[in-house]
Write a protein that holds these residues in place. Structure first.
Motif, PDB file in Angstrom:
ATOM      1  N   GLU A 147     -58.197 -31.274 -20.058  1.00 29.70           N
ATOM      2  CA  GLU A 147     -59.576 -30.807 -20.273  1.00 29.70           C
ATOM      3  C   GLU A 147     -59.648 -29.557 -21.136  1.00 29.70           C
ATOM      4  O   GLU A 147     -59.318 -28.458 -20.678  1.00 29.70           O
ATOM      5  CB  GLU A 147     -60.247 -30.556 -18.917  1.00 29.70           C
ATOM      6  CG  GLU A 147     -60.644 -31.806 -18.198  1.00 29.70           C
ATOM      7  CD  GLU A 147     -61.591 -32.694 -18.999  1.00 29.70           C
ATOM      8  OE1 GLU A 147     -62.577 -32.188 -19.557  1.00 29.70           O
ATOM      9  OE2 GLU A 147     -61.316 -33.910 -19.078  1.00 29.70           O
ATOM     10  N   LYS A 172     -72.677 -38.543 -15.810  1.00 32.63           N
ATOM     11  CA  LYS A 172     -71.921 -37.561 -16.599  1.00 32.63           C
ATOM     12  C   LYS A 172     -72.811 -36.400 -17.056  1.00 32.63           C
ATOM     13  O   LYS A 172     -72.389 -35.243 -17.022  1.00 32.63           O
ATOM     14  CB  LYS A 172     -71.301 -38.237 -17.822  1.00 32.63           C
ATOM     15  CG  LYS A 172     -70.084 -39.071 -17.491  1.00 32.63           C
ATOM     16  CD  LYS A 172     -69.381 -39.510 -18.752  1.00 32.63           C
ATOM     17  CE  LYS A 172     -68.115 -40.260 -18.440  1.00 32.63           C
ATOM     18  NZ  LYS A 172     -67.357 -40.599 -19.649  1.00 32.63           N
ATOM     19  N   ASP A 173     -74.036 -36.720 -17.473  1.00 31.24           N
ATOM     20  CA  ASP A 173     -74.927 -35.657 -17.956  1.00 31.24           C
ATOM     21  C   ASP A 173     -75.340 -34.721 -16.821  1.00 31.24           C
ATOM     22  O   ASP A 173     -75.427 -33.501 -17.009  1.00 31.24           O
ATOM     23  CB  ASP A 173     -76.165 -36.260 -18.640  1.00 31.24           C
ATOM     24  CG  ASP A 173     -75.806 -36.914 -19.962  1.00 31.24           C
ATOM     25  OD1 ASP A 173     -74.653 -36.768 -20.399  1.00 31.24           O
ATOM     26  OD2 ASP A 173     -76.683 -37.577 -20.565  1.00 31.24           O
ATOM     27  N   LYS A 216     -73.967 -42.656 -18.038  1.00 31.47           N
ATOM     28  CA  LYS A 216     -74.474 -41.534 -18.837  1.00 31.47           C
ATOM     29  C   LYS A 216     -75.194 -40.525 -17.941  1.00 31.47           C
ATOM     30  O   LYS A 216     -74.972 -39.327 -18.043  1.00 31.47           O
ATOM     31  CB  LYS A 216     -75.419 -42.065 -19.926  1.00 31.47           C
ATOM     32  CG  LYS A 216     -76.028 -40.962 -20.759  1.00 31.47           C
ATOM     33  CD  LYS A 216     -76.826 -41.495 -21.913  1.00 31.47           C
ATOM     34  CE  LYS A 216     -77.655 -40.394 -22.575  1.00 31.47           C
ATOM     35  NZ  LYS A 216     -76.904 -39.204 -22.930  1.00 31.47           N
ATOM     36  N   GLN A 271     -67.280 -49.385 -21.541  1.00 33.75           N
ATOM     37  CA  GLN A 271     -68.640 -49.949 -21.687  1.00 33.75           C
ATOM     38  C   GLN A 271     -69.703 -48.869 -21.660  1.00 33.75           C
ATOM     39  O   GLN A 271     -69.582 -47.902 -20.891  1.00 33.75           O
ATOM     40  CB  GLN A 271     -68.927 -50.892 -20.517  1.00 33.75           C
ATOM     41  CG  GLN A 271     -68.413 -52.288 -20.751  1.00 33.75           C
ATOM     42  CD  GLN A 271     -68.799 -53.169 -19.574  1.00 33.75           C
ATOM     43  OE1 GLN A 271     -68.940 -52.698 -18.457  1.00 33.75           O
ATOM     44  NE2 GLN A 271     -68.945 -54.440 -19.836  1.00 33.75           N
ATOM     45  N   GLU A 307     -66.306 -37.457 -14.211  1.00 36.75           N
ATOM     46  CA  GLU A 307     -66.085 -38.183 -15.479  1.00 36.75           C
ATOM     47  C   GLU A 307     -64.994 -39.247 -15.319  1.00 36.75           C
ATOM     48  O   GLU A 307     -65.128 -40.368 -15.804  1.00 36.75           O
ATOM     49  CB  GLU A 307     -65.651 -37.199 -16.575  1.00 36.75           C
ATOM     50  CG  GLU A 307     -66.790 -36.463 -17.242  1.00 36.75           C
ATOM     51  CD  GLU A 307     -66.320 -35.415 -18.250  1.00 36.75           C
ATOM     52  OE1 GLU A 307     -67.174 -34.683 -18.739  1.00 36.75           O
ATOM     53  OE2 GLU A 307     -65.102 -35.338 -18.514  1.00 36.75           O
ATOM     54  N   ASN A 338     -73.123 -47.495 -20.429  1.00 34.00           N
ATOM     55  CA  ASN A 338     -73.866 -47.776 -19.205  1.00 34.00           C
ATOM     56  C   ASN A 338     -74.825 -46.617 -18.908  1.00 34.00           C
ATOM     57  O   ASN A 338     -74.411 -45.458 -18.952  1.00 34.00           O
ATOM     58  CB  ASN A 338     -72.846 -47.961 -18.066  1.00 34.00           C
ATOM     59  CG  ASN A 338     -73.499 -48.283 -16.758  1.00 34.00           C
ATOM     60  OD1 ASN A 338     -74.184 -47.462 -16.174  1.00 34.00           O
ATOM     61  ND2 ASN A 338     -73.278 -49.501 -16.289  1.00 34.00           N
TER      62      ASN A 338
END
Ligand SMILES: Nc1ncnc2c1ncn2[C@@H]1O[C@H](COP(=O)(O)OP(=O)(O)OP(=O)(O)O)[C@@H](O)[C@H]1O
Length: 133
Positions: free
Chosen positions: A34, A101-102, A98, A92, A82, A94
């Motif tokens: 990371e 993760k956001d 999203k 994919q 994540e 999706n």
């Protein structure tokens, strides 16, 4: 996973030191993979250096420590989320992936803004003293 299956899982054990080693392994993996975590760690080193130079008070150390821990913890949780999302959806696209993760990134953003406010509140008076008095 129900309790019986959980006990049967071959990676499951109950030794504190083994769990501790797994946690350290997690930190090592996150550090390696990371970029954001490495950036926040570099910022942490700078903040600690500044705190040592300006000889901040114990209360100020505690606020800085809280801010640093909050950002790093949010970054680690964001990374874990994540990874789980990627595990489930792979490459994919999706909507829910999203969203997850956001939202996780939003947590890091809030922690970072809080740290910025704490850092400015603590260091601006010291900097003012150095440059203008
Ligand atoms: N499977 C997916 N489906 C739809 N959108 C996704 C998916 N994976 C990622 N995204 C979108 O792309 C953005 C970037 O995703 P990525 O996994 O690179 O994380 P990031 O926010 O850049 O964090 P980091 O830099 O820590 O990896 C996400 O914030 C999300 O909006």
């Amino acid at each position: 996973m129900d309790l019986k299956n959980k006990r049967a899982a071959k990676w499951k054990h109950h030794h504190f030191w083994v769990s501790f080693c797994h946690a350290c392994q997690g930190l090592k993996t996150a550090w390696k993979e990371e970029r954001n975590l490495r950036f926040h760690s570099a910022m942490t080193a700078l903040v600690i250096l500044a705190a040592l130079i300006f000889k901040v008070t114990v209360i100020e150390w505690l606020w800085l420590g809280l801010s640093i821990a909050l950002v790093l913890v949010c970054e680690l949780i964001n990374t874990a989320i994540e990874n789980v999302v990627d595990l489930v959806v792979g490459t994919q696209s999706n909507k829910l992936a999203k969203k997850a993760k956001d939202i996780a990134s939003g947590a890091v953003l809030i922690a970072s803004l809080f740290s910025l406010v704490v850092g400015l509140t603590i260091f601006l008076p010291y900097l003012w003293h150095v440059f203008f008095s």
